[in-house]
Design a protein around this motif. Structure first.
Motif, PDB file in Angstrom:
ATOM      1  N   SER A 101       0.817  -1.209   0.000  1.00 51.28           N
ATOM      2  CA  SER A 101       0.000   0.000   0.000  1.00 51.28           C
ATOM      3  C   SER A 101       0.857   1.268   0.000  1.00 51.28           C
ATOM      4  CB  SER A 101      -0.909  -0.001   1.233  1.00 51.28           C
ATOM      5  OG  SER A 101      -1.529   1.244   1.410  1.00 51.28           O
ATOM      6  N   ALA A 102       0.268   2.347  -0.519  1.00 54.32           N
ATOM      7  CA  ALA A 102       0.912   3.659  -0.484  1.00 54.32           C
ATOM      8  C   ALA A 102       0.423   4.492   0.695  1.00 54.32           C
ATOM      9  CB  ALA A 102       0.644   4.399  -1.792  1.00 54.32           C
ATOM     10  N   LYS A 103      -0.272   3.885   1.647  1.00 52.73           N
ATOM     11  CA  LYS A 103      -0.922   4.644   2.716  1.00 52.73           C
ATOM     12  C   LYS A 103       0.061   5.388   3.609  1.00 52.73           C
ATOM     13  CE  LYS A 103      -1.244   0.714   5.925  1.00 52.73           C
ATOM     14  NZ  LYS A 103      -0.306   1.258   6.932  1.00 52.73           N
ATOM     15  N   ASP A 104       1.304   4.943   3.686  1.00 52.00           N
ATOM     16  CA  ASP A 104       2.289   5.601   4.536  1.00 52.00           C
ATOM     17  C   ASP A 104       3.167   6.587   3.776  1.00 52.00           C
ATOM     18  OD1 ASP A 104       1.460   4.239   6.824  1.00 52.00           O
ATOM     19  OD2 ASP A 104       2.775   2.533   6.400  1.00 52.00           O
ATOM     20  N   THR A 105       2.854   6.844   2.520  1.00 50.68           N
ATOM     21  CA  THR A 105       3.648   7.765   1.705  1.00 50.68           C
ATOM     22  C   THR A 105       2.996   9.145   1.672  1.00 50.68           C
ATOM     23  OG1 THR A 105       2.525   7.384  -0.422  1.00 50.68           O
ATOM     24  CG2 THR A 105       4.223   5.794   0.244  1.00 50.68           C
ATOM     25  N   LEU A 106       3.699  10.102   1.094  1.00 51.30           N
ATOM     26  CA  LEU A 106       3.138  11.442   0.928  1.00 51.30           C
ATOM     27  C   LEU A 106       2.069  11.479  -0.151  1.00 51.30           C
ATOM     28  CD1 LEU A 106       6.416  13.562   1.147  1.00 51.30           C
ATOM     29  CD2 LEU A 106       4.661  13.290   2.910  1.00 51.30           C
ATOM     30  N   ASP A 107       2.106  10.531  -1.062  1.00 49.71           N
ATOM     31  CA  ASP A 107       1.126  10.452  -2.154  1.00 49.71           C
ATOM     32  C   ASP A 107       0.307   9.187  -1.979  1.00 49.71           C
ATOM     33  OD1 ASP A 107      -0.327  10.476  -4.471  1.00 49.71           O
ATOM     34  OD2 ASP A 107       1.382  10.208  -5.821  1.00 49.71           O
ATOM     35  N   LYS A 108      -0.709   9.254  -1.141  1.00 49.56           N
ATOM     36  CA  LYS A 108      -1.478   8.065  -0.779  1.00 49.56           C
ATOM     37  C   LYS A 108      -2.355   7.554  -1.907  1.00 49.56           C
ATOM     38  CE  LYS A 108      -1.539   9.184   4.142  1.00 49.56           C
ATOM     39  NZ  LYS A 108      -0.346  10.048   3.996  1.00 49.56           N
ATOM     40  N   GLU A 109      -2.527   8.363  -2.954  1.00 48.23           N
ATOM     41  CA  GLU A 109      -3.374   7.967  -4.073  1.00 48.23           C
ATOM     42  C   GLU A 109      -2.620   7.199  -5.147  1.00 48.23           C
ATOM     43  OE1 GLU A 109      -6.639   8.403  -3.797  1.00 48.23           O
ATOM     44  OE2 GLU A 109      -6.134   9.278  -1.839  1.00 48.23           O
ATOM     45  N   GLN A 110      -1.312   7.104  -5.035  1.00 52.52           N
ATOM     46  CA  GLN A 110      -0.548   6.383  -6.048  1.00 52.52           C
ATOM     47  C   GLN A 110      -0.850   4.893  -5.970  1.00 52.52           C
ATOM     48  OE1 GLN A 110       3.841   6.017  -5.301  1.00 52.52           O
ATOM     49  NE2 GLN A 110       3.369   7.178  -3.419  1.00 52.52           N
ATOM     50  N   PRO A 111      -0.617   4.165  -7.055  1.00 57.06           N
ATOM     51  CA  PRO A 111      -0.957   2.734  -7.072  1.00 57.06           C
ATOM     52  C   PRO A 111      -0.133   1.928  -6.069  1.00 57.06           C
ATOM     53  CG  PRO A 111      -0.605   3.581  -9.295  1.00 57.06           C
ATOM     54  CD  PRO A 111      -0.122   4.639  -8.357  1.00 57.06           C
ATOM     55  N   SER A 112      -0.742   0.895  -5.519  1.00 59.39           N
ATOM     56  CA  SER A 112       0.005  -0.062  -4.709  1.00 59.39           C
ATOM     57  C   SER A 112       0.947  -0.838  -5.626  1.00 59.39           C
ATOM     58  CB  SER A 112      -0.946  -1.003  -3.982  1.00 59.39           C
ATOM     59  OG  SER A 112      -1.758  -1.700  -4.912  1.00 59.39           O
ATOM     60  N   GLN A 113       1.954  -1.471  -5.035  1.00 64.43           N
ATOM     61  CA  GLN A 113       3.007  -2.108  -5.827  1.00 64.43           C
ATOM     62  C   GLN A 113       3.261  -3.535  -5.367  1.00 64.43           C
ATOM     63  OE1 GLN A 113       4.525  -0.759  -8.494  1.00 64.43           O
ATOM     64  NE2 GLN A 113       3.372   1.163  -8.280  1.00 64.43           N
ATOM     65  N   PRO A 114       3.770  -4.390  -6.261  1.00 63.42           N
ATOM     66  CA  PRO A 114       4.069  -5.778  -5.882  1.00 63.42           C
ATOM     67  C   PRO A 114       5.270  -5.872  -4.940  1.00 63.42           C
ATOM     68  CG  PRO A 114       3.922  -5.511  -8.281  1.00 63.42           C
ATOM     69  CD  PRO A 114       3.993  -4.139  -7.695  1.00 63.42           C
ATOM     70  N   TYR A 115       5.302  -6.912  -4.137  1.00 59.08           N
ATOM     71  CA  TYR A 115       6.496  -7.252  -3.381  1.00 59.08           C
ATOM     72  C   TYR A 115       7.562  -7.731  -4.367  1.00 59.08           C
ATOM     73  CZ  TYR A 115       3.640  -7.003   0.821  1.00 59.08           C
ATOM     74  OH  TYR A 115       2.827  -6.560   1.825  1.00 59.08           O
ATOM     75  N   ILE A 116       8.824  -7.530  -4.019  1.00 63.27           N
ATOM     76  CA  ILE A 116       9.891  -7.979  -4.911  1.00 63.27           C
ATOM     77  C   ILE A 116      10.779  -8.999  -4.210  1.00 63.27           C
ATOM     78  CG2 ILE A 116       9.932  -5.844  -6.227  1.00 63.27           C
ATOM     79  CD1 ILE A 116      12.581  -5.160  -4.749  1.00 63.27           C
ATOM     80  N   ARG A 117      11.277  -9.929  -4.992  1.00 63.76           N
ATOM     81  CA  ARG A 117      12.259 -10.882  -4.494  1.00 63.76           C
ATOM     82  C   ARG A 117      13.606 -10.177  -4.345  1.00 63.76           C
ATOM     83  NH1 ARG A 117      12.654 -15.244  -8.905  1.00 63.76           N
ATOM     84  NH2 ARG A 117      12.936 -13.297 -10.060  1.00 63.76           N
ATOM     85  N   PHE A 118      14.410 -10.663  -3.431  1.00 61.68           N
ATOM     86  CA  PHE A 118      15.739 -10.101  -3.237  1.00 61.68           C
ATOM     87  C   PHE A 118      16.527 -10.127  -4.537  1.00 61.68           C
ATOM     88  CE2 PHE A 118      20.215 -10.847  -1.526  1.00 61.68           C
ATOM     89  CZ  PHE A 118      20.450  -9.498  -1.291  1.00 61.68           C
ATOM     90  N   GLU A 119      16.429 -11.222  -5.281  1.00 64.43           N
ATOM     91  CA  GLU A 119      17.203 -11.311  -6.521  1.00 64.43           C
ATOM     92  C   GLU A 119      16.748 -10.304  -7.569  1.00 64.43           C
ATOM     93  OE1 GLU A 119      15.708 -13.945  -4.918  1.00 64.43           O
ATOM     94  OE2 GLU A 119      15.300 -15.536  -6.399  1.00 64.43           O
ATOM     95  N   ASP A 120      15.496  -9.829  -7.494  1.00 67.20           N
ATOM     96  CA  ASP A 120      15.052  -8.788  -8.416  1.00 67.20           C
ATOM     97  C   ASP A 120      15.850  -7.503  -8.194  1.00 67.20           C
ATOM     98  OD1 ASP A 120      13.109 -10.524  -9.378  1.00 67.20           O
ATOM     99  OD2 ASP A 120      11.585  -9.791  -7.979  1.00 67.20           O
ATOM    100  N   LEU A 121      16.013  -7.136  -6.924  1.00 64.03           N
ATOM    101  CA  LEU A 121      16.794  -5.937  -6.602  1.00 64.03           C
ATOM    102  C   LEU A 121      18.264  -6.138  -6.948  1.00 64.03           C
ATOM    103  CD1 LEU A 121      16.801  -3.115  -5.283  1.00 64.03           C
ATOM    104  CD2 LEU A 121      17.320  -4.259  -3.109  1.00 64.03           C
ATOM    105  N   VAL A 122      18.785  -7.309  -6.629  1.00 64.94           N
ATOM    106  CA  VAL A 122      20.189  -7.613  -6.902  1.00 64.94           C
ATOM    107  C   VAL A 122      20.469  -7.566  -8.403  1.00 64.94           C
ATOM    108  CG1 VAL A 122      21.928  -9.437  -6.813  1.00 64.94           C
ATOM    109  CG2 VAL A 122      20.545  -8.919  -4.786  1.00 64.94           C
ATOM    110  N   ASP A 123      19.614  -8.195  -9.193  1.00 60.60           N
ATOM    111  CA  ASP A 123      19.816  -8.207 -10.639  1.00 60.60           C
ATOM    112  C   ASP A 123      19.805  -6.797 -11.220  1.00 60.60           C
ATOM    113  OD1 ASP A 123      19.950 -10.945 -10.582  1.00 60.60           O
ATOM    114  OD2 ASP A 123      17.911 -11.280 -11.336  1.00 60.60           O
ATOM    115  N   ALA A 124      18.962  -5.940 -10.645  1.00 59.54           N
ATOM    116  CA  ALA A 124      18.826  -4.590 -11.185  1.00 59.54           C
ATOM    117  C   ALA A 124      19.963  -3.667 -10.768  1.00 59.54           C
ATOM    118  CB  ALA A 124      17.484  -3.994 -10.752  1.00 59.54           C
ATOM    119  N   TYR A 125      20.461  -3.793  -9.512  1.00 61.03           N
ATOM    120  CA  TYR A 125      21.324  -2.736  -8.996  1.00 61.03           C
ATOM    121  C   TYR A 125      22.599  -3.173  -8.283  1.00 61.03           C
ATOM    122  CZ  TYR A 125      17.252   0.114 -10.041  1.00 61.03           C
ATOM    123  OH  TYR A 125      16.212   0.727 -10.686  1.00 61.03           O
TER     124      TYR A 125
END
Length: 297
Positions: free
Chosen positions: A149-173
């Motif tokens: 959920s985006a409920k804890d962000t400054l823009d609460k109306e933005q879309p919710s997002q999927p959870y990511i696997r650790f390897e997704d972050l690792v592969d990207a960055y």
């Protein structure tokens, strides 16, 4: 904010809430760290954009471990920038990288079938609105059907997002940014498995990963150090002042230390006395960043 039991947003008085100002899309997030000009301290930054990054150092780009600590200042996007985007989503990490975060942070949980993924808590309740959904008791196939959920962000109306696997972050960055890794709710028996994943993912894990944890943590910094990784253990001034032995009895576990930016001068001086990099956490705006740097971060 965090403390020993991993709960978020601890309201204790030496941690004033600092609101970010301006558009969320121009901010990095309140979740970050900034290393000071003397290269022995780091301060956490919240809600900072490119101007603040540039004012701290000239490298508004990804940095791996050695160049990160060689710079006179750096910023780490905590939970990917959780004030601005759904925490630890790929959307959050992507935006934080776009505005120049030097490094990224992720808290990890482990599904029942062994998938490591971004989650600060033991359940999905806070982030997805479930009731008693303990992550370690469910498969990744089940977990991935929920959204952050985006409920804890400054823009609460933005879309919710999927959870990511650790390897997704690792592969990207992992080949361009340092990743601070905190297996917050995972059992210590699974730490070797996580280390193995990190070692298999990149040619030199010591240049991609830093093991992060609360100062009293023992197993995670020990295994990380044994495998050649640097580590970061975070403290709070109120706890350091309440227990004069806390720093002296735990600092040897960590190659760098952390102090909440609003801690007393005495607490900062105690941390800096060990001549290790001291990261300040968790900063919400430019004023807070400058204040942290003035303490020796």
């Amino acid at each position: 904010m965090e403390h020993r039991d991993g709960c978020a947003d601890d309201p204790r008085p030496d941690r004033p809430a600092v609101e970010s100002r301006g558009s969320a899309r121009k901010l990095l997030s309140r979740r970050g760290f900034v290393i000071g000009a003397v290269a022995v301290g780091v301060a956490a930054v919240a809600g900072v954009g490119v101007p603040l990054l540039a004012s701290i150092n000239s490298a508004t780009e990804g940095l791996r471990v050695t160049p990160l600590f060689e710079k006179p200042g750096f910023i780490v996007a905590h939970r990917g920038g959780s004030r601005d985007w759904p925490e630890m989503s790929m959307e959050a990490y992507r935006h934080s990288v776009d505005v120049g975060a030097n490094a990224l942070e992720i808290s990890l949980s482990r599904s029942s079938d062994g998938v490591w993924f971004g989650l600060h808590d033991s359940t999905l309740d806070r982030t997805s609105g479930t009731k008693g959904f303990v992550a370690s008791e469910h498969s990744w196939a089940e977990i991935r059907t929920y959204r952050i959920s985006a409920k804890d962000t400054l823009d609460k109306e933005q879309p919710s997002q999927p959870y990511i696997r650790f390897e997704d972050l690792v592969d990207a960055y992992a080949n361009t940014h340092t990743i601070f890794v905190d297996p917050k709710k995972a059992k210590r028996q699974h730490h070797p498995e996580l280390i193995a994943k990190m070692k298999a993912a990149v040619d030199d894990p010591s240049q991609s990963f830093i093991a992060k944890g609360y100062c009293m943590t023992t197993a995670w910094p020990a295994i990380a150090t044994a495998h050649g990784l640097k580590s970061w253990g975070y403290y709070y001034g109120s706890e350091v002042e309440a227990d004069p032995q806390l720093l002296s009895s735990t600092q040897s576990r960590w190659s760098s230390l952390g102090m909440n930016y609003a801690a007393s001068d005495a607490a900062w001086e105690r941390a800096l006395a060990y001549a290790k990099p001291v990261l300040g956490h968790i900063i919400a705006d430019r004023r807070a960043a400058k204040f942290a740097l003035s303490r020796g971060a």
